[in-house]
Design an enzyme around this catalytic site. Structure first.
Site, PDB file in Angstrom:
ATOM      1  N   GLU A  29       6.139  40.405-133.185  1.00  0.00           N
ATOM      2  CA  GLU A  29       5.691  39.760-131.952  1.00  0.00           C
ATOM      3  C   GLU A  29       5.780  40.730-130.776  1.00  0.00           C
ATOM      4  O   GLU A  29       6.865  41.200-130.443  1.00  0.00           O
ATOM      5  CB  GLU A  29       6.540  38.511-131.700  1.00  0.00           C
ATOM      6  CG  GLU A  29       6.391  37.473-132.811  1.00  0.00           C
ATOM      7  CD  GLU A  29       7.507  36.446-132.819  1.00  0.00           C
ATOM      8  OE1 GLU A  29       8.340  36.461-131.884  1.00  0.00           O
ATOM      9  OE2 GLU A  29       7.564  35.638-133.756  1.00  0.00           O
ATOM     10  N   LEU A  58       3.341  34.190-133.124  1.00  0.00           N
ATOM     11  CA  LEU A  58       4.746  33.837-132.959  1.00  0.00           C
ATOM     12  C   LEU A  58       5.197  33.024-134.167  1.00  0.00           C
ATOM     13  O   LEU A  58       5.357  31.808-134.114  1.00  0.00           O
ATOM     14  CB  LEU A  58       4.949  33.041-131.668  1.00  0.00           C
ATOM     15  CG  LEU A  58       4.553  33.752-130.369  1.00  0.00           C
ATOM     16  CD1 LEU A  58       4.810  32.866-129.180  1.00  0.00           C
ATOM     17  CD2 LEU A  58       5.300  35.068-130.235  1.00  0.00           C
ATOM     18  N   SER A  59       5.398  33.719-135.274  1.00  0.00           N
ATOM     19  CA  SER A  59       5.760  33.059-136.530  1.00  0.00           C
ATOM     20  C   SER A  59       6.624  33.999-137.356  1.00  0.00           C
ATOM     21  O   SER A  59       6.124  34.924-138.000  1.00  0.00           O
ATOM     22  CB  SER A  59       4.512  32.663-137.318  1.00  0.00           C
ATOM     23  OG  SER A  59       4.867  32.188-138.602  1.00  0.00           O
ATOM     24  N   GLU A  60       7.936  33.756-137.319  1.00  0.00           N
ATOM     25  CA  GLU A  60       8.856  34.599-138.079  1.00  0.00           C
ATOM     26  C   GLU A  60       8.641  34.454-139.587  1.00  0.00           C
ATOM     27  O   GLU A  60       8.791  35.427-140.334  1.00  0.00           O
ATOM     28  CB  GLU A  60      10.301  34.258-137.714  1.00  0.00           C
ATOM     29  CG  GLU A  60      10.736  34.765-136.344  1.00  0.00           C
ATOM     30  CD  GLU A  60      10.159  33.968-135.189  1.00  0.00           C
ATOM     31  OE1 GLU A  60      10.073  34.513-134.069  1.00  0.00           O
ATOM     32  OE2 GLU A  60       9.787  32.801-135.410  1.00  0.00           O
ATOM     33  N   GLN A  82      12.272  39.251-133.009  1.00  0.00           N
ATOM     34  CA  GLN A  82      12.666  39.570-131.639  1.00  0.00           C
ATOM     35  C   GLN A  82      14.162  39.448-131.389  1.00  0.00           C
ATOM     36  O   GLN A  82      14.746  40.247-130.667  1.00  0.00           O
ATOM     37  CB  GLN A  82      11.905  38.686-130.660  1.00  0.00           C
ATOM     38  CG  GLN A  82      10.481  39.143-130.438  1.00  0.00           C
ATOM     39  CD  GLN A  82       9.818  38.447-129.272  1.00  0.00           C
ATOM     40  OE1 GLN A  82      10.258  37.397-128.820  1.00  0.00           O
ATOM     41  NE2 GLN A  82       8.752  39.031-128.770  1.00  0.00           N
ATOM     42  N   PHE A  83      14.809  38.415-131.950  1.00  0.00           N
ATOM     43  CA  PHE A  83      16.250  38.235-131.815  1.00  0.00           C
ATOM     44  C   PHE A  83      16.780  37.666-133.122  1.00  0.00           C
ATOM     45  O   PHE A  83      16.075  36.944-133.828  1.00  0.00           O
ATOM     46  CB  PHE A  83      16.594  37.275-130.665  1.00  0.00           C
ATOM     47  CG  PHE A  83      16.339  37.839-129.300  1.00  0.00           C
ATOM     48  CD1 PHE A  83      17.307  38.584-128.646  1.00  0.00           C
ATOM     49  CD2 PHE A  83      15.121  37.631-128.662  1.00  0.00           C
ATOM     50  CE1 PHE A  83      17.069  39.105-127.383  1.00  0.00           C
ATOM     51  CE2 PHE A  83      14.874  38.143-127.406  1.00  0.00           C
ATOM     52  CZ  PHE A  83      15.857  38.891-126.763  1.00  0.00           C
ATOM     53  N   PRO A  89      13.954  31.265-139.958  1.00  0.00           N
ATOM     54  CA  PRO A  89      12.753  30.925-140.733  1.00  0.00           C
ATOM     55  C   PRO A  89      12.415  31.955-141.813  1.00  0.00           C
ATOM     56  O   PRO A  89      11.647  31.652-142.728  1.00  0.00           O
ATOM     57  CB  PRO A  89      11.647  30.869-139.666  1.00  0.00           C
ATOM     58  CG  PRO A  89      12.366  30.554-138.397  1.00  0.00           C
ATOM     59  CD  PRO A  89      13.668  31.287-138.513  1.00  0.00           C
ATOM     60  N   HIS A 129      19.824  34.002-128.804  1.00  0.00           N
ATOM     61  CA  HIS A 129      19.523  35.412-128.579  1.00  0.00           C
ATOM     62  C   HIS A 129      20.732  36.310-128.833  1.00  0.00           C
ATOM     63  O   HIS A 129      20.649  37.509-128.616  1.00  0.00           O
ATOM     64  CB  HIS A 129      19.044  35.625-127.139  1.00  0.00           C
ATOM     65  CG  HIS A 129      17.731  34.995-126.833  1.00  0.00           C
ATOM     66  ND1 HIS A 129      17.548  33.641-126.787  1.00  0.00           N
ATOM     67  CD2 HIS A 129      16.516  35.546-126.567  1.00  0.00           C
ATOM     68  CE1 HIS A 129      16.284  33.374-126.488  1.00  0.00           C
ATOM     69  NE2 HIS A 129      15.641  34.509-126.353  1.00  0.00           N
TER      70      HIS A 129
END
Length: 329
Positions: A29, A58-60, A82-83, A89, A129
C-alpha cells in the site's frame, strides 16, 4: 563508509535486490508513488519501473496472497504491510499456504517470499500501529521471523531474507527507523540468517534482546558497567529458528540471564528462551532467568506508551537482581 539510518538501510537493500535479481518485485500500500508510509521504498518505482515496484489496493490479504502466488511461480516477491497491527488478515496465507508449500508439494515448490512490516511501539501512534506479536509468528512451522536492531544488520539480513528459498516475515523496529545510524556499505553482501550477534562481550550476566530493545539493552549494559557489572548483550536477530548455541554458550560463561522484549509477557518469545535455558543450560545457572517485558495489556495510547515499554532502569534493576546471587547459589 557512509552512516545511514535503519530505514535508509532497508531502502538500500531493496534497491540492491531489485538490481541484482530480475525476479524480485516489491509491492504494498503506497509503496510505489509515495515510497511507503515510512519512505522505506522511496525512489524505487522511479528507478525500477511500475512493473517491479507497485501499489496495491488496501487489502493485506491480497498482498500476502499475491506473495504466495508469485513465489510459487518463481518470482521473489517482497510485500509490505504498513503496520504490524494490520498483519492479521495475512495469517491465513502465512499459516495455510506460505509456510507449508514446500511440505505440501514434497519439495517441488518453495515459497521465496518476504513480508515486511514495521514492528513495535515508541512513535506515539494510535491503536493497531504499535504491535509486537512476533511470538505468534514464531509459532508457525516453516516460517522464518527476522528482526534487525541496527542499520548494518537490517541491510544484510534483508538481503538474506530475499534470497532465502522459504518464506520470511521481516519485522522492522519502527522506533529506531531514524533514531539510530550505522555504517553500511552497499556491497550486496548478506548476513547469515539463524545466527545471533554478540554485540557486547561480558562475563557477569547475559542480556538477550531483539529489535528496538537492543538499543535500550546496550544502554543498560553501559550503566551496569559503571557499577562494575560486565554484561554480555546478544541480539537474537532471527527468532525462528533462533541461535540456541550462542545463547547457551553465553549462559555457560556468565551463569545469569535477563531477557528483554517489548511484547506482552505471557506467551512472549522470552518464555521460549527461558525454557531452552531450563532444559539445556540449567546447570550453568547461578541465578533464576529474569524477563523484562511489556505488560499483558493492549499497548496504551501515546501518553502512557513509555510506561508500557521496558526501560533502561527496569533492565538495569533486573540485571542487578540476577547478580546478587552468589556463585554458591
Amino acid at each position: 563508509m557512509p552512516e545511514v539510518t535503519l530505514v535508509d538501510a532497508i531502502n538500500l537493500a531493496l534497491a540492491r535486490a531489485l538490481a541484482d535479481d530480475p525476479n524480485v518485485v516489491v509491492f504494498g500500500e503506497d509503496v510505489g508513488v509515495n515510497g511507503g508510509v515510512f519512505r522505506a521504498t522511496a525512489g524505487l518505482q522511479q528507478r525500477f519501473g511500475v512493473e517491479r515496484v507497485f501499489d496495491t489496493p488496501l487489502s493485506e490479504a491480497l498482498i500476502s496472497g499475491l506473495c504466495v502466488g508469485m513465489a510459487a511461480q518463481g518470482l521473489r516477491p517482497v510485500g509490505e504491510i504498513q503496520f504490524m497491527g494490520f498483519l492479521y488478515p495475512c495469517i491465513d496465507q502465512l499459516v495455510n499456504h506460505a509456510s507449508r508449500l514446500r511440505n505440501r508439494t514434497q519439495g517441488r515448490l518453495s515459497c521465496p517470499m518476504v513480508l515486511r512490516t514495521p514492528h513495535g511501539a515508541g512513535i506515539r501512534a494510535p491503536e493497531h500501529h504499535s504491535e509486537a506479536t512476533e511470538a505468534m509468528l514464531a509459532h508457525i512451522p516453516g516460517l522464518r521471523v527476522v528482526i534487525p536492531s541496527a542499520p548494518e544488520r537490517a541491510y544484510g539480513l534483508l538481503l538474506a531474507a530475499i534470497r532465502d528459498p522459504d518464506p520470511v516475515v521481516f519485522l522492522e523496529p519502527t522506533r529506531i527507523y531514524r533514531a539510530v545510524k550505522g555504517e553500511v556499505e552497499d556491497t550486496g553482501e548478506a548476513l547469515p540468517l539463524d545466527v545471533a550477534f554478540v554485540v557486547r562481550e561480558g562475563r557477569d550476566v547475559t542480556l538477550i534482546s531483539w529489535g528496538a530493545m537492543v538499543k535500550d539493552t546496550l544502554d543498560a549494559a553501559d550503566e551496569l558497567s559503571a557499577d562494575g557489572i560486565d554484561a554480555e548483550v546478544i541480539d537474537l536477530a532471527t527468532l525462528k529458528p533462533y541461535d540456541e548455541q550462542t545463547v547457551l554458550g553465553s549462559i555457560a560463561k556468565t551463569g545469569r540471564c535477563v531477557i528483554v522484549h517489548e511484547a506482552a509477557r505471557t506467551g512472549g518469545f522470552g518464555a521460549e528462551i527461558a525454557a531452552l535455558i531450563a532444559e539445556r543450560g540449567l546447570l550453568s545457572l547461578l541465578a533464576p532467568v529474569i524477563r523484562v517485558t511489556g505488560y499483558d495489556t493492549v499497548i496504551p495510547l501515546p501518553r502512557l506508551e513509555r510506561y508500557y515499554m521496558p526501560s533502561v532502569a527496569r533492565i538495569v534493576a533486573a540485571a542487578r537482581k540476577a547478580c546478587k546471587f552468589a556463585e554458591s547459589g
